[in-house]
Design a protein around this motif. Structure first.
Motif, mmCIF file in Angstrom:
data_model
loop_
_atom_site.group_PDB
_atom_site.id
_atom_site.type_symbol
_atom_site.label_atom_id
_atom_site.label_comp_id
_atom_site.label_asym_id
_atom_site.label_seq_id
_atom_site.Cartn_x
_atom_site.Cartn_y
_atom_site.Cartn_z
ATOM 1 N N GLY A 233 11.425 9.016 -8.105
ATOM 2 C CA GLY A 233 11.450 7.687 -8.676
ATOM 3 C C GLY A 233 11.158 6.601 -7.671
ATOM 4 N N ARG A 234 10.537 6.945 -6.543
ATOM 5 C CA ARG A 234 10.234 5.945 -5.524
ATOM 6 C C ARG A 234 8.741 5.926 -5.222
ATOM 7 N N THR A 235 8.290 4.787 -4.755
ATOM 8 C CA THR A 235 6.905 4.636 -4.312
ATOM 9 C C THR A 235 6.903 4.414 -2.810
ATOM 10 N N VAL A 236 6.096 5.189 -2.095
ATOM 11 C CA VAL A 236 5.958 5.045 -0.648
ATOM 12 C C VAL A 236 4.606 4.396 -0.362
ATOM 13 N N LEU A 237 4.633 3.266 0.292
ATOM 14 C CA LEU A 237 3.413 2.555 0.657
ATOM 15 C C LEU A 237 3.163 2.779 2.146
ATOM 16 N N PHE A 238 2.090 3.461 2.455
ATOM 17 C CA PHE A 238 1.743 3.799 3.831
ATOM 18 C C PHE A 238 0.688 2.813 4.325
ATOM 19 N N ILE A 239 1.020 2.033 5.352
ATOM 20 C CA ILE A 239 0.119 1.019 5.902
ATOM 21 C C ILE A 239 -0.193 1.391 7.343
ATOM 22 N N SER A 240 -1.473 1.513 7.678
ATOM 23 C CA SER A 240 -1.802 1.991 9.018
ATOM 24 C C SER A 240 -3.230 1.630 9.391
ATOM 25 N N HIS A 241 -3.455 1.546 10.714
ATOM 26 C CA HIS A 241 -4.811 1.450 11.263
ATOM 27 C C HIS A 241 -5.244 2.787 11.853
ATOM 28 N N ASN A 242 -4.434 3.832 11.634
ATOM 29 C CA ASN A 242 -4.761 5.181 12.086
ATOM 30 C C ASN A 242 -5.648 5.824 11.030
ATOM 31 N N MET A 243 -6.967 5.748 11.220
ATOM 32 C CA MET A 243 -7.896 6.174 10.187
ATOM 33 C C MET A 243 -7.842 7.673 9.880
ATOM 34 N N PRO A 244 -7.727 8.557 10.871
ATOM 35 C CA PRO A 244 -7.605 9.982 10.527
ATOM 36 C C PRO A 244 -6.378 10.273 9.664
ATOM 37 N N ALA A 245 -5.254 9.596 9.950
ATOM 38 C CA ALA A 245 -4.042 9.812 9.147
ATOM 39 C C ALA A 245 -4.252 9.336 7.720
ATOM 40 N N VAL A 246 -4.856 8.171 7.546
ATOM 41 C CA VAL A 246 -5.105 7.643 6.205
ATOM 42 C C VAL A 246 -5.973 8.612 5.407
ATOM 43 N N GLU A 247 -7.032 9.100 6.042
ATOM 44 C CA GLU A 247 -7.977 9.960 5.320
ATOM 45 C C GLU A 247 -7.393 11.338 5.028
ATOM 46 N N ASN A 248 -6.585 11.855 5.937
ATOM 47 C CA ASN A 248 -6.093 13.229 5.787
ATOM 48 C C ASN A 248 -4.849 13.336 4.903
ATOM 49 N N ILE A 249 -4.033 12.278 4.871
ATOM 50 C CA ILE A 249 -2.761 12.379 4.152
ATOM 51 C C ILE A 249 -2.897 11.986 2.684
ATOM 52 N N TYR A 250 -3.727 10.968 2.390
ATOM 53 C CA TYR A 250 -3.750 10.411 1.045
ATOM 54 C C TYR A 250 -5.123 10.535 0.402
ATOM 55 N N GLU A 251 -5.127 10.779 -0.900
ATOM 56 C CA GLU A 251 -6.384 10.964 -1.624
ATOM 57 C C GLU A 251 -7.092 9.642 -1.865
ATOM 58 N N ASN A 252 -6.331 8.583 -2.170
ATOM 59 C CA ASN A 252 -6.910 7.276 -2.457
ATOM 60 C C ASN A 252 -6.257 6.211 -1.582
ATOM 61 N N SER A 253 -7.025 5.162 -1.265
ATOM 62 C CA SER A 253 -6.514 4.085 -0.413
ATOM 63 C C SER A 253 -7.100 2.760 -0.867
ATOM 64 N N ILE A 254 -6.451 1.677 -0.432
ATOM 65 C CA ILE A 254 -6.987 0.343 -0.662
ATOM 66 C C ILE A 254 -7.211 -0.333 0.683
ATOM 67 N N VAL A 255 -8.180 -1.229 0.707
ATOM 68 C CA VAL A 255 -8.471 -2.018 1.897
ATOM 69 C C VAL A 255 -8.149 -3.473 1.586
ATOM 70 N N LEU A 256 -7.339 -4.097 2.431
ATOM 71 C CA LEU A 256 -7.003 -5.512 2.289
ATOM 72 C C LEU A 256 -7.699 -6.295 3.396
ATOM 73 N N ILE A 257 -8.337 -7.390 3.033
ATOM 74 C CA ILE A 257 -8.950 -8.310 3.998
ATOM 75 C C ILE A 257 -8.392 -9.694 3.731
ATOM 76 N N ASN A 258 -7.723 -10.245 4.729
ATOM 77 C CA ASN A 258 -7.057 -11.538 4.588
ATOM 78 C C ASN A 258 -6.079 -11.552 3.416
ATOM 79 N N GLY A 259 -5.389 -10.409 3.220
ATOM 80 C CA GLY A 259 -4.374 -10.320 2.182
ATOM 81 C C GLY A 259 -4.897 -10.096 0.785
ATOM 82 N N LYS A 260 -6.209 -9.932 0.636
ATOM 83 C CA LYS A 260 -6.794 -9.742 -0.691
ATOM 84 C C LYS A 260 -7.433 -8.362 -0.800
#
Length: 219
Positions: free
Chosen positions: A1-28
Motif C-alpha cells: 500500500g505504499r509508493t516508492v519514488l526513486f530520484i537519482s542522477h545515477n543513470m545505470p541504476a535508473v535504467e536497470n531497476i525501473y521499467e518506466n521513468s519520468i524526466v523533470l526539467i525545472n520542476g516540470k
C-alpha cells in the motif's frame, strides 16, 4: 500500500531497476517513457554540443582565466569535422587553446563517457598513457596558440552518444586550469560492415575487433 519514488542522477541504476521513468526539467514534466528512453532523453538535454565543433571568438568569453583560454574543440573523422563518426573509422579530437602565461607546463586529458554517463576511458598526453611522445607535455610553454590532439582508434567504440569532459592542468591531476564537463558530444554510428553477418545489438561499453583463430588439436 505504499509508493516508492526513486530520484537519482545515477543513470545505470535508473535504467536497470525501473521499467518506466519520468524526466523533470525545472520542476516540470518533460518526458514519461521507458527508463531506457527517459535516460537517453535526459542525457541528450545535458549535451553542450553535438555539432562536431565549438569555438569562442572572444577570448574573454572562452573557458579559462588569465593563464589559459580555450579557442576551439572539435571532433574529426577522415579529416572532416564530424558529429556522427562511423565506428570503423578513427575519431580525432582536437583542442586548441591560448596559453597566456609563460614558462609553465600544461597537461591535457579527457574522460570519455557513454550515454549512461559510464566512464569508457580516461587518457592524457602523458607518455604513460599515450602511444606517441608529446614533447610539449614536458616543456614549459611560451605564450601562444597551441593545439593538442588525440586519436580514438577505429573499431573501439560501440554506437551511441558519447561525451568528452576536458581537463587542462599544470602538472598534476588536481591543479585544474580548465575543467569542462561534457564540453562536446558526438554520436558513433554503426558501420555497414558489421551488418553482413550479425544483425542483433552489440553489448558492452566498447566493441573492439580482436584476433580470433581456431586450431584442430586431434583427428
Amino acid at each position: 500500500g505504499r509508493t516508492v519514488l526513486f530520484i537519482s542522477h545515477n543513470m545505470p541504476a535508473v535504467e536497470n531497476i525501473y521499467e518506466n521513468s519520468i524526466v523533470l526539467i525545472n520542476g516540470k514534466l518533460a518526458k514519461l517513457a521507458t527508463s531506457k528512453d527517459a535516460v537517453e532523453y535526459y542525457l541528450s538535454t545535458e549535451n553542450k554540443s553535438t555539432s562536431g565543433e565549438i569555438s569562442w571568438e572572444k577570448n574573454e568569453k572562452a573557458p579559462g582565466d588569465n593563464r589559459i583560454r580555450l579557442k576551439t574543440i572539435r571532433i574529426l573523422s577522415n579529416g572532416n569535422i564530424c558529429s556522427d563518426p562511423i565506428c570503423d573509422e578513427d575519431i580525432e579530437l582536437q583542442v586548441e587553446y591560448w596559453n597566456l602565461e609563460a614558462n609553465k607546463r600544461r597537461l591535457v586529458s579527457i574522460h570519455l563517457l557513454n550515454n549512461l554517463d559510464q566512464m569508457v576511458f580516461s587518457t592524457s598526453n602523458l607518455s604513460s598513457s599515450s602511444l606517441t611522445y608529446d614533447k610539449w607535455c614536458y616543456r614549459d610553454y611560451p605564450i601562444g596558440l597551441f593545439r593538442t590532439k588525440c586519436i580514438i582508434p577505429k573499431n573501439l567504440l560501440n554506437p551511441g552518444i558519447h561525451s568528452i569532459t576536458l581537463f587542462i592542468n599544470i602538472i598534476g591531476s588536481s591543479d585544474h586550469l580548465i575543467f569542462e564537463k561534457k564540453i562536446i558530444s558526438f554520436e558513433v554510428k554503426e558501420s555497414p560492415i558489421y551488418r553482413t553477418e550479425y544483425f542483433g545489438k552489440w553489448h558492452g561499453v566498447v566493441r573492439p575487433r580482436l584476433a580470433w583463430s581456431t586450431t584442430q588439436l586431434d583427428k
